[in-house]
Each structure stands twice: as structure tokens, then as C-alpha cells.
Design an enzyme around this catalytic site. Structure first.
Site, PDB file in Angstrom:
ATOM      1  N   SER A   1      27.838 -54.567 -76.015  1.00 20.04           N
ATOM      2  CA  SER A   1      27.128 -54.542 -77.291  1.00 20.04           C
ATOM      3  C   SER A   1      27.830 -55.481 -78.256  1.00 20.04           C
ATOM      4  O   SER A   1      28.989 -55.261 -78.626  1.00 20.04           O
ATOM      5  CB  SER A   1      27.137 -53.128 -77.875  1.00 20.04           C
ATOM      6  OG  SER A   1      26.816 -53.210 -79.253  1.00 20.04           O
TER       7      SER A   1
ATOM      8  N   HIS B   1      23.770 -56.867 -74.911  1.00 20.80           N
ATOM      9  CA  HIS B   1      23.101 -55.784 -75.653  1.00 20.80           C
ATOM     10  C   HIS B   1      23.120 -56.122 -77.141  1.00 20.80           C
ATOM     11  O   HIS B   1      24.183 -56.336 -77.729  1.00 20.80           O
ATOM     12  CB  HIS B   1      23.799 -54.450 -75.380  1.00 20.80           C
ATOM     13  CG  HIS B   1      23.108 -53.269 -75.988  1.00 20.80           C
ATOM     14  ND1 HIS B   1      21.999 -52.674 -75.431  1.00 20.80           N
ATOM     15  CD2 HIS B   1      23.369 -52.576 -77.126  1.00 20.80           C
ATOM     16  CE1 HIS B   1      21.609 -51.666 -76.192  1.00 20.80           C
ATOM     17  NE2 HIS B   1      22.423 -51.586 -77.230  1.00 20.80           N
TER      18      HIS B   1
ATOM     19  N   ASP C   1      22.044 -55.066 -80.853  1.00 22.70           N
ATOM     20  CA  ASP C   1      21.685 -53.911 -81.686  1.00 22.70           C
ATOM     21  C   ASP C   1      21.075 -54.331 -83.019  1.00 22.70           C
ATOM     22  O   ASP C   1      21.741 -54.971 -83.843  1.00 22.70           O
ATOM     23  CB  ASP C   1      22.937 -53.068 -81.955  1.00 22.70           C
ATOM     24  CG  ASP C   1      23.348 -52.260 -80.741  1.00 22.70           C
ATOM     25  OD1 ASP C   1      22.499 -51.530 -80.208  1.00 22.70           O
ATOM     26  OD2 ASP C   1      24.523 -52.372 -80.327  1.00 22.70           O
TER      27      ASP C   1
ATOM     28  N   MET D   1      19.552 -53.099 -86.506  1.00 20.69           N
ATOM     29  CA  MET D   1      19.537 -51.952 -87.432  1.00 20.69           C
ATOM     30  C   MET D   1      18.968 -52.392 -88.768  1.00 20.69           C
ATOM     31  O   MET D   1      19.272 -53.501 -89.238  1.00 20.69           O
ATOM     32  CB  MET D   1      20.950 -51.418 -87.622  1.00 20.69           C
ATOM     33  CG  MET D   1      21.640 -51.068 -86.314  1.00 20.69           C
ATOM     34  SD  MET D   1      23.225 -50.287 -86.603  1.00 20.69           S
ATOM     35  CE  MET D   1      23.845 -50.164 -84.929  1.00 20.69           C
TER      36      MET D   1
ATOM     37  N   HIS E   1      17.898 -53.750 -78.628  1.00 22.61           N
ATOM     38  CA  HIS E   1      17.779 -52.318 -78.940  1.00 22.61           C
ATOM     39  C   HIS E   1      17.361 -52.199 -80.399  1.00 22.61           C
ATOM     40  O   HIS E   1      18.178 -52.405 -81.303  1.00 22.61           O
ATOM     41  CB  HIS E   1      19.141 -51.650 -78.668  1.00 22.61           C
ATOM     42  CG  HIS E   1      19.233 -50.230 -79.091  1.00 22.61           C
ATOM     43  ND1 HIS E   1      20.428 -49.558 -79.154  1.00 22.61           N
ATOM     44  CD2 HIS E   1      18.279 -49.333 -79.476  1.00 22.61           C
ATOM     45  CE1 HIS E   1      20.210 -48.318 -79.561  1.00 22.61           C
ATOM     46  NE2 HIS E   1      18.920 -48.166 -79.773  1.00 22.61           N
TER      47      HIS E   1
ATOM     48  N   MET F   1      16.622 -50.403 -83.603  1.00 20.62           N
ATOM     49  CA  MET F   1      16.797 -49.176 -84.386  1.00 20.62           C
ATOM     50  C   MET F   1      16.150 -49.452 -85.729  1.00 20.62           C
ATOM     51  O   MET F   1      16.828 -49.620 -86.754  1.00 20.62           O
ATOM     52  CB  MET F   1      18.299 -48.850 -84.516  1.00 20.62           C
ATOM     53  CG  MET F   1      18.910 -48.334 -83.227  1.00 20.62           C
ATOM     54  SD  MET F   1      20.701 -48.509 -83.160  1.00 20.62           S
ATOM     55  CE  MET F   1      20.830 -50.191 -82.563  1.00 20.62           C
TER      56      MET F   1
ATOM     57  N   MET G   1      20.890 -42.413 -75.757  1.00 22.69           N
ATOM     58  CA  MET G   1      22.005 -42.562 -76.699  1.00 22.69           C
ATOM     59  C   MET G   1      23.005 -41.433 -76.454  1.00 22.69           C
ATOM     60  O   MET G   1      22.628 -40.256 -76.423  1.00 22.69           O
ATOM     61  CB  MET G   1      21.517 -42.469 -78.148  1.00 22.69           C
ATOM     62  CG  MET G   1      20.596 -43.575 -78.616  1.00 22.69           C
ATOM     63  SD  MET G   1      21.251 -45.235 -78.403  1.00 22.69           S
ATOM     64  CE  MET G   1      22.749 -45.168 -79.398  1.00 22.69           C
TER      65      MET G   1
ATOM     66  N   ASP H   1      24.174 -45.608 -73.841  1.00 18.47           N
ATOM     67  CA  ASP H   1      24.682 -46.391 -74.973  1.00 18.47           C
ATOM     68  C   ASP H   1      25.448 -45.492 -75.929  1.00 18.47           C
ATOM     69  O   ASP H   1      24.865 -44.586 -76.534  1.00 18.47           O
ATOM     70  CB  ASP H   1      23.477 -47.045 -75.673  1.00 18.47           C
ATOM     71  CG  ASP H   1      23.872 -47.957 -76.826  1.00 18.47           C
ATOM     72  OD1 ASP H   1      25.075 -48.155 -77.061  1.00 18.47           O
ATOM     73  OD2 ASP H   1      22.947 -48.477 -77.490  1.00 18.47           O
TER      74      ASP H   1
HETATM   75  C1  DX5 Z   1      25.023 -47.667 -81.717  1.00 22.15           C
HETATM   76  C2  DX5 Z   1      24.641 -48.850 -80.880  1.00 22.15           C
HETATM   77  C3  DX5 Z   1      25.553 -49.110 -79.749  1.00 22.15           C
HETATM   78  C4  DX5 Z   1      26.964 -49.376 -80.140  1.00 22.15           C
HETATM   79  C5  DX5 Z   1      27.849 -48.937 -79.020  1.00 22.15           C
HETATM   80  O1  DX5 Z   1      24.022 -47.392 -82.622  1.00 22.15           O
HETATM   81  O2  DX5 Z   1      23.328 -48.693 -80.358  1.00 22.15           O
HETATM   82  O3  DX5 Z   1      25.048 -50.134 -78.893  1.00 22.15           O
HETATM   83  O4  DX5 Z   1      27.230 -50.708 -80.437  1.00 22.15           O
HETATM   84  O5  DX5 Z   1      29.167 -49.114 -79.398  1.00 22.15           O
HETATM   85  P1  DX5 Z   1      30.364 -48.365 -78.685  1.00 22.15           P
HETATM   86  O6  DX5 Z   1      30.329 -48.800 -77.245  1.00 22.15           O
HETATM   87  O7  DX5 Z   1      31.545 -48.825 -79.423  1.00 22.15           O
HETATM   88  O8  DX5 Z   1      30.081 -46.884 -78.809  1.00 22.15           O
HETATM   89 ZN    ZN Z   2      22.590 -50.098 -78.732  1.00 23.95          ZN
END
Ligand code: DX5
Ligand code: ZN
Length: 223
Positions: free
Chosen positions: A9, A34, A36, A38, A68, A70, A139, A177
Site C-alpha cells: 500500500s 495497492h 488507497d 480517501m 481501493h 474509500m 478490511m 488489507d
Molecule cells: C487503510 C488502507 C490500507 C492501509 C494499510 O484504510 O486501506 O491499505 O494503507 O496499511 P497497513 O498495512 O500499515 O495497515
Molecule cells: Zn487499502
């Protein structure tokens, strides 16, 4: 059983030199990037959008990019990510009123599609859409931040989804994840995952190859 995929990620990467970070983690043996996304609305944090995905492609990244989302709403941003070079797009059912339509939209845009389940989200959303899924993402932390601890309840949920996938006969990956580390990846694999997101466990270490090699060695022990 599918080939194991390790998906760093980039949330925990150094954004000031993101292209180099992604090159380094891929040459260290990662399978997937990956990504992310947000929106400071669906989750309490704000990260990166299609421009950054496109910049990674222009930089020369050819590995699959696993976006991903969010965000809420989902549909408006899907075509933008497809144009920006996303390979896989996953979203949370709470982010879309019409999940069947959103899955179709992702496929129509030429990407693989998946649903993401928060720790407290029931699996009932899967019931009528298994035929439209390329990946299911569970998750193992509440989304929004890297560096949180793995919630053990995710292991039970992984076993449940593994069974649903196997019984369905569909070709669906099972991704996990949140809080994935070298010391728990083996039991996560044993519970049924085949795609492993890891942010802080990789990017907070100086030697990405060592972490990824150690993770693969643990995965091999799980059989
Ligand atoms: C959290 C993200 C993850 C996050 C995981 O909302 O979706 O992808 O980056 O990070 P670690 O591996 O540090 O938990
Ligand atoms: Zn993620």
C-alpha cells in the site's frame, strides 16, 4: 489455489518520491500496487486521486494498480480511474446505493471489480453479486489510516468468504488489507487469503526486498 500476490500500500510510501518508491517496491518483488483513495468524507483522511495514478503510469509503472476507493459516491470517479490506468477498482458497499450497477460500470470501463468489507460490514452484500466480482477485499482494520493493528475477527470472516468463493465456483481473489505483517501473514493465508496488502510493514523498513522475501517464506510455510 491462486498464486499469492503481495500488494504494497503506497499510503505508507514517501510521497515526495512516489515514482521511485513504486519502482523500488516492484523490483523488490511486489506483484501489485495497492492505491488507497480517501475522500475525507467516507473516511476521515484525504489522499490521492486519478492524477497520481496517471502519473505513475506515465512514469513507466506497468504492474497492476489496485485502486481501493474509500469514497462516497463511487460512480462519478470510476471512469476517471479507468482512464488513469487502474487495473482493479474496489469500493465499499456503503459508498454506492446501487452496487450491482457500480460493479457493471467498473467492468464496462475495462477494469476488474471488487467489493470491500469493513470489519463491521456484513457479508450479505455478496449474496446476489458473486458472478460480478473479480476480487473481494476484507478490511482487517477500520479504513482511513496505515499502521493500525490487525483485528483478529478478520480471520473468521476470511474463512467464511473463502468458503463462499469455493462453493460459488467463480474465479474470485480474496484480498486482506490492514495490519498485515511478516509475523501474521502465515495465519492470514491459512484462513483463505491469496492477496496481501501491506503498507507500513514494507515501507517503514529500509530493505523492501527483505520484507517481501520474508513474507513469501512465511506464505510458503502455510502451504
Ligand atoms: C487503510 C488502507 C490500507 C492501509 C494499510 O484504510 O486501506 O491499505 O494503507 O496499511 P497497513 O498495512 O500499515 O495497515
Ligand atoms: Zn487499502
Amino acid at each position: 489455489m491462486k498464486e499469492n500476490w503481495i500488494a504494497p500500500s503506497i499510503l505508507s510510501a514517501n510521497f515526495a518520491k512516489l515514482g521511485e518508491e513504486v519502482d523500488n517496491v516492484l523490483s523488490a518483488g511486489a506483484d501489485v500496487v495497492h492505491f488507497d483513495v480517501m475522500d475525507n468524507h467516507f473516511v476521515p483522511n484525504l489522499t490521492i486521486g486519478p492524477l497520481v495514478c496517471e502519473a505513475l503510469r506515465k512514469h513507466g509503472v506497468t504492474a497492476p494498480i489496485d485502486v481501493h476507493l474509500m469514497v462516497e459516491p463511487v460512480d462519478r470517479i470510476v471512469p476517471d480511474f479507468a482512464k488513469a490506468g487502474a487495473s482493479i477498482i474496489t469500493f465499499h458497499p456503503e459508498g454506492s446505493i446501487h452496487i450491482d450497477r457500480t460493479l457493471q460500470l467498473i467492468h464496462d470501463c475495462g477494469c476488474k471489480a471488487g467489493l470491500v468489507f469493513n470489519p463491521g460490514t456484513p457479508l450479505s452484500h455478496l449474496e446476489y453479486v458473486m458472478d460480478k466480482l473479480d476480487i473481494i477485499l476484507l478490511m482487517s482494520v477500520n479504513p482511513g489510516f496505515g499502521g493500525q493493528s490487525f483485528l483478529p475477527s478478520a480471520l473468521t470472516k476470511l474463512r467464511q468468504v473463502r468458503k463462499l468463493i469455493d462453493e460459488s465456483g467463480f474465479d474470485i481473489r480474496l484480498e486482506i488489507d490492514g495490519g498485515v505483517k511478516t509475523d501474521n501473514i502465515r495465519e492470514i493465508k491459512a484462513a483463505g487469503a491469496d492477496t496481501f496488502v501491506a503498507g507500513s510493514a514494507i515501507f517503514n523498513q529500509p530493505d523492501y526486498k527483505k520484507v517481501i522475501d520474508d513474507m513469501r517464506a512465511e506464505l510458503a510455510k502455510a502451504g
